[in-house]
Design a protein around this motif. Sequence first.
Motif, PDB file in Angstrom:
ATOM      1  N   ALA A  78      -0.113   2.390 -10.094  1.00 14.32           N
ATOM      2  CA  ALA A  78       0.157   2.334  -8.655  1.00 14.32           C
ATOM      3  C   ALA A  78      -0.213   0.965  -8.086  1.00 14.32           C
ATOM      4  CB  ALA A  78      -0.621   3.429  -7.937  1.00 14.32           C
ATOM      5  N   CYS A  79      -1.385   0.463  -8.440  1.00 15.48           N
ATOM      6  CA  CYS A  79      -1.824  -0.820  -7.884  1.00 15.48           C
ATOM      7  C   CYS A  79      -0.954  -1.961  -8.396  1.00 15.48           C
ATOM      8  CB  CYS A  79      -3.287  -1.078  -8.229  1.00 15.48           C
ATOM      9  SG  CYS A  79      -4.380   0.068  -7.384  1.00 15.48           S
ATOM     10  N   ALA A  80      -0.590  -1.908  -9.681  1.00 12.57           N
ATOM     11  CA  ALA A  80       0.241  -2.969 -10.237  1.00 12.57           C
ATOM     12  C   ALA A  80       1.602  -3.001  -9.542  1.00 12.57           C
ATOM     13  CB  ALA A  80       0.408  -2.764 -11.743  1.00 12.57           C
ATOM     14  N   LEU A  81       2.206  -1.836  -9.377  1.00 12.66           N
ATOM     15  CA  LEU A  81       3.532  -1.811  -8.755  1.00 12.66           C
ATOM     16  C   LEU A  81       3.456  -2.200  -7.280  1.00 12.66           C
ATOM     17  CD1 LEU A  81       5.271   1.295 -10.355  1.00 12.66           C
ATOM     18  CD2 LEU A  81       5.606  -1.123 -10.819  1.00 12.66           C
ATOM     19  N   GLY A  82       2.401  -1.764  -6.606  1.00 15.70           N
ATOM     20  CA  GLY A  82       2.244  -2.136  -5.199  1.00 15.70           C
ATOM     21  C   GLY A  82       2.139  -3.647  -5.038  1.00 15.70           C
ATOM     22  N   ASP A  83       1.362  -4.256  -5.926  1.00 17.47           N
ATOM     23  CA  ASP A  83       1.188  -5.704  -5.925  1.00 17.47           C
ATOM     24  C   ASP A  83       2.537  -6.395  -6.139  1.00 17.47           C
ATOM     25  OD1 ASP A  83       0.866  -8.320  -6.939  1.00 17.47           O
ATOM     26  OD2 ASP A  83      -1.228  -7.913  -7.380  1.00 17.47           O
ATOM     27  N   LEU A  84       3.252  -5.943  -7.152  1.00 18.61           N
ATOM     28  CA  LEU A  84       4.541  -6.550  -7.467  1.00 18.61           C
ATOM     29  C   LEU A  84       5.518  -6.386  -6.302  1.00 18.61           C
ATOM     30  CD1 LEU A  84       5.508  -7.988  -9.940  1.00 18.61           C
ATOM     31  CD2 LEU A  84       6.507  -5.868 -10.765  1.00 18.61           C
ATOM     32  N   PHE A  85       5.513  -5.189  -5.732  1.00 22.90           N
ATOM     33  CA  PHE A  85       6.442  -4.903  -4.650  1.00 22.90           C
ATOM     34  C   PHE A  85       6.175  -5.802  -3.444  1.00 22.90           C
ATOM     35  CE2 PHE A  85       8.153  -2.256  -1.152  1.00 22.90           C
ATOM     36  CZ  PHE A  85       9.448  -2.179  -1.611  1.00 22.90           C
ATOM     37  N   THR A  86       4.902  -6.099  -3.200  1.00 25.91           N
ATOM     38  CA  THR A  86       4.552  -7.008  -2.116  1.00 25.91           C
ATOM     39  C   THR A  86       5.331  -8.308  -2.237  1.00 25.91           C
ATOM     40  OG1 THR A  86       2.338  -6.121  -1.855  1.00 25.91           O
ATOM     41  CG2 THR A  86       2.680  -8.396  -1.149  1.00 25.91           C
ATOM     42  N   TYR A  87       5.368  -8.831  -3.459  1.00 30.02           N
ATOM     43  CA  TYR A  87       6.028 -10.125  -3.634  1.00 30.02           C
ATOM     44  C   TYR A  87       7.548 -10.005  -3.605  1.00 30.02           C
ATOM     45  CZ  TYR A  87       1.637 -12.400  -4.079  1.00 30.02           C
ATOM     46  OH  TYR A  87       0.411 -12.893  -3.786  1.00 30.02           O
ATOM     47  N   CYS A  88       8.054  -8.833  -4.007  1.00 30.48           N
ATOM     48  CA  CYS A  88       9.496  -8.621  -3.867  1.00 30.48           C
ATOM     49  C   CYS A  88       9.872  -8.643  -2.385  1.00 30.48           C
ATOM     50  CB  CYS A  88       9.908  -7.285  -4.477  1.00 30.48           C
ATOM     51  SG  CYS A  88       9.649  -7.214  -6.247  1.00 30.48           S
ATOM     52  N   PRO A 120       0.803  -1.226   0.000  1.00 34.38           N
ATOM     53  CA  PRO A 120       0.000   0.000   0.000  1.00 34.38           C
ATOM     54  C   PRO A 120       0.836   1.276   0.000  1.00 34.38           C
ATOM     55  CG  PRO A 120      -0.946  -1.565   1.507  1.00 34.38           C
ATOM     56  CD  PRO A 120       0.324  -2.169   1.008  1.00 34.38           C
ATOM     57  N   PHE A 121       1.940   1.287   0.753  1.00 33.43           N
ATOM     58  CA  PHE A 121       2.750   2.499   0.777  1.00 33.43           C
ATOM     59  C   PHE A 121       3.329   2.776  -0.610  1.00 33.43           C
ATOM     60  CE2 PHE A 121       2.484   2.592   5.318  1.00 33.43           C
ATOM     61  CZ  PHE A 121       2.667   3.935   5.612  1.00 33.43           C
ATOM     62  N   VAL A 122       3.776   1.714  -1.285  1.00 32.49           N
ATOM     63  CA  VAL A 122       4.293   1.902  -2.637  1.00 32.49           C
ATOM     64  C   VAL A 122       3.188   2.402  -3.564  1.00 32.49           C
ATOM     65  CG1 VAL A 122       5.111   0.667  -4.668  1.00 32.49           C
ATOM     66  CG2 VAL A 122       6.205   0.304  -2.466  1.00 32.49           C
ATOM     67  N   SER A 123       2.003   1.773  -3.490  1.00 26.49           N
ATOM     68  CA  SER A 123       0.890   2.209  -4.332  1.00 26.49           C
ATOM     69  C   SER A 123       0.601   3.682  -4.121  1.00 26.49           C
ATOM     70  CB  SER A 123      -0.369   1.405  -4.003  1.00 26.49           C
ATOM     71  OG  SER A 123      -0.182   0.066  -4.345  1.00 26.49           O
ATOM     72  N   PHE A 124       0.508   4.055  -2.853  1.00 23.52           N
ATOM     73  CA  PHE A 124       0.187   5.432  -2.504  1.00 23.52           C
ATOM     74  C   PHE A 124       1.245   6.382  -3.065  1.00 23.52           C
ATOM     75  CE2 PHE A 124       0.134   8.974   0.607  1.00 23.52           C
ATOM     76  CZ  PHE A 124      -1.180   9.364   0.422  1.00 23.52           C
ATOM     77  N   GLY A 125       2.525   6.039  -2.860  1.00 17.87           N
ATOM     78  CA  GLY A 125       3.611   6.886  -3.334  1.00 17.87           C
ATOM     79  C   GLY A 125       3.620   6.988  -4.848  1.00 17.87           C
ATOM     80  N   VAL A 126       3.458   5.842  -5.504  1.00 16.27           N
ATOM     81  CA  VAL A 126       3.485   5.844  -6.966  1.00 16.27           C
ATOM     82  C   VAL A 126       2.339   6.671  -7.517  1.00 16.27           C
ATOM     83  CG1 VAL A 126       3.142   4.388  -8.993  1.00 16.27           C
ATOM     84  CG2 VAL A 126       4.690   3.653  -7.201  1.00 16.27           C
ATOM     85  N   TYR A 127       1.166   6.531  -6.875  1.00 15.78           N
ATOM     86  CA  TYR A 127       0.018   7.307  -7.344  1.00 15.78           C
ATOM     87  C   TYR A 127       0.301   8.798  -7.255  1.00 15.78           C
ATOM     88  CZ  TYR A 127      -4.568   9.407  -7.607  1.00 15.78           C
ATOM     89  OH  TYR A 127      -5.617  10.194  -7.951  1.00 15.78           O
ATOM     90  N   ARG A 128       0.812   9.219  -6.087  1.00 15.23           N
ATOM     91  CA  ARG A 128       1.122  10.643  -5.911  1.00 15.23           C
ATOM     92  C   ARG A 128       2.118  11.122  -6.957  1.00 15.23           C
ATOM     93  NH1 ARG A 128      -0.961  12.857  -1.045  1.00 15.23           N
ATOM     94  NH2 ARG A 128      -3.101  12.266  -1.508  1.00 15.23           N
ATOM     95  N   LEU A 129       3.131  10.299  -7.186  1.00 12.66           N
ATOM     96  CA  LEU A 129       4.171  10.651  -8.149  1.00 12.66           C
ATOM     97  C   LEU A 129       3.575  10.793  -9.548  1.00 12.66           C
ATOM     98  CD1 LEU A 129       7.300  10.995  -8.141  1.00 12.66           C
ATOM     99  CD2 LEU A 129       7.392   8.682  -9.065  1.00 12.66           C
ATOM    100  N   CYS A 130       2.757   9.811  -9.937  1.00 12.39           N
ATOM    101  CA  CYS A 130       2.150   9.855 -11.264  1.00 12.39           C
ATOM    102  C   CYS A 130       1.302  11.102 -11.429  1.00 12.39           C
ATOM    103  CB  CYS A 130       1.281   8.615 -11.498  1.00 12.39           C
ATOM    104  SG  CYS A 130       2.228   7.149 -11.831  1.00 12.39           S
ATOM    105  N   ARG A 131       0.550  11.442 -10.385  1.00 10.22           N
ATOM    106  CA  ARG A 131      -0.298  12.626 -10.500  1.00 10.22           C
ATOM    107  C   ARG A 131       0.545  13.881 -10.628  1.00 10.22           C
ATOM    108  NH1 ARG A 131      -4.404  12.565 -12.731  1.00 10.22           N
ATOM    109  NH2 ARG A 131      -5.353  14.290 -11.616  1.00 10.22           N
ATOM    110  N   LYS A 132       1.661  13.913  -9.921  1.00  8.72           N
ATOM    111  CA  LYS A 132       2.570  15.075 -10.029  1.00  8.72           C
ATOM    112  C   LYS A 132       3.055  15.204 -11.462  1.00  8.72           C
ATOM    113  CE  LYS A 132       3.797  17.047  -5.952  1.00  8.72           C
ATOM    114  NZ  LYS A 132       4.071  16.138  -4.816  1.00  8.72           N
ATOM    115  N   LEU A 133       3.295  14.044 -12.094  1.00  7.13           N
ATOM    116  CA  LEU A 133       3.791  14.053 -13.463  1.00  7.13           C
ATOM    117  C   LEU A 133       2.658  14.225 -14.462  1.00  7.13           C
ATOM    118  CD1 LEU A 133       6.344  11.132 -13.109  1.00  7.13           C
ATOM    119  CD2 LEU A 133       6.836  13.574 -13.160  1.00  7.13           C
ATOM    120  N   LYS A 134       1.469  14.540 -13.941  1.00  3.44           N
ATOM    121  CA  LYS A 134       0.298  14.813 -14.776  1.00  3.44           C
ATOM    122  C   LYS A 134      -0.141  13.609 -15.611  1.00  3.44           C
ATOM    123  CE  LYS A 134       0.293  19.649 -14.601  1.00  3.44           C
ATOM    124  NZ  LYS A 134       0.283  19.700 -13.160  1.00  3.44           N
ATOM    125  N   VAL A 135       0.041  12.421 -15.052  1.00  4.82           N
ATOM    126  CA  VAL A 135      -0.479  11.239 -15.722  1.00  4.82           C
ATOM    127  C   VAL A 135      -1.976  11.177 -15.455  1.00  4.82           C
ATOM    128  CG1 VAL A 135      -0.319   8.728 -15.886  1.00  4.82           C
ATOM    129  CG2 VAL A 135       1.705  10.078 -15.346  1.00  4.82           C
TER     130      VAL A 135
END
Lengths: 100, 255
Positions: free
Chosen positions: B175-185, B151-166
């Motif tokens: 964000a959700c995909a990376l958070g999921d992947l990061f969980t398993y890492c 969740p922390f990764v998802s949250f951070g990635v989401y914020r970052l993407c929005r900053k980059l105007k995605v």
Amino acid sequence: MSKKQVVTILILVLLCAAILIFPLMTIRDSEFGGADGQAEEVIAQIDPDYTPWAENILEPPGGETESLLFCLQTALGAIVIGFGFGYLVARKKYRAEEAV
Amino acid sequence: MKTKFTRPERRLLAASCAVPITAALCTNAGAMHIMEGFLPQGHAIAWGAVCLPFVVWGLIAMRKIVAQHRKAVLLLAMMGAYAFVLSALKRPSVTGSSSHPTGTGLGAVLFGPAPMAVLGMIVLLFQAILLAHGGLTTLGANTFSMAIAGPFVSFGVYRLCRKLKVNRLVSVGIACALGDLFTYCITAAQLALAHPGEQGVLASMAEFLGVFALTQIPLAIVEGILSAIVLMMLESFAKPELREIGFLQKEVVKA
């Protein structure tokens, strides 16, 4: 929801299905066992002396019971999600001023 | 959502932080996708201790939502249910094995990562007790990977993407995909730390990553897409709630 959105959602759902079906079609000689079971094998390989020191309290007696419990979990979640969307959709429909 | 703590809450949080420091006293130990008994006692207890402050923080955050954003409670329950459903669905993957997504990313994007620590732990408890999936001794480690790190990764990635105007939906998907992947890492790292073998932690981690992360890549993409779909539906039906929790309003101001 606009028609365009509905179409987008349908396309995305189909895409998801395709991603999941693809390995089933292409990989023939696999049972698609759980990744955690594989991890157990890896542990046995790199750390052969390790013995698990705890057991699950309740182990489902077999595949059928396990699938029952997994279904139960999905069903409980789906009920809540379905209730939520039902509530939200009806609210939007019957309260004109909500339709901002 | 940014939470401000009142004094007793701050004290509670500080008290909970003291536990990892005095880790020996902690009994709350376990993990998610790591199998019961497969972490040495020391690791199990340490991970449980690390999780504790987050879970307390999550409980405080949830109480705040219930008290101040009554309208959003339904949404919060739906996020919990979403994690419940997704983590029950084991799906086939390209590596010839199955794994399941976590479903905690979407809630983290909407409510911030803290409440997901609690919701994720509930899911893990259910699976550990009833399904023999994961385990009580590994609950801490699994909570950390699925309900905290992801969740922390998802949250951070989401914020970052929005900053980059995605685009918002694309951001949520990523964000959700990376958070999921990061969980398993994280899971791979936890197992590697516990079972370095003779080859050392890094080599062992590579091996576990091969098991978990590869399987997870397509599933993470699916979770990203599903989360975007759910958000799309929420945006058209639950605008008042999304404004209530500050999810939409902020976007409007920024844009």
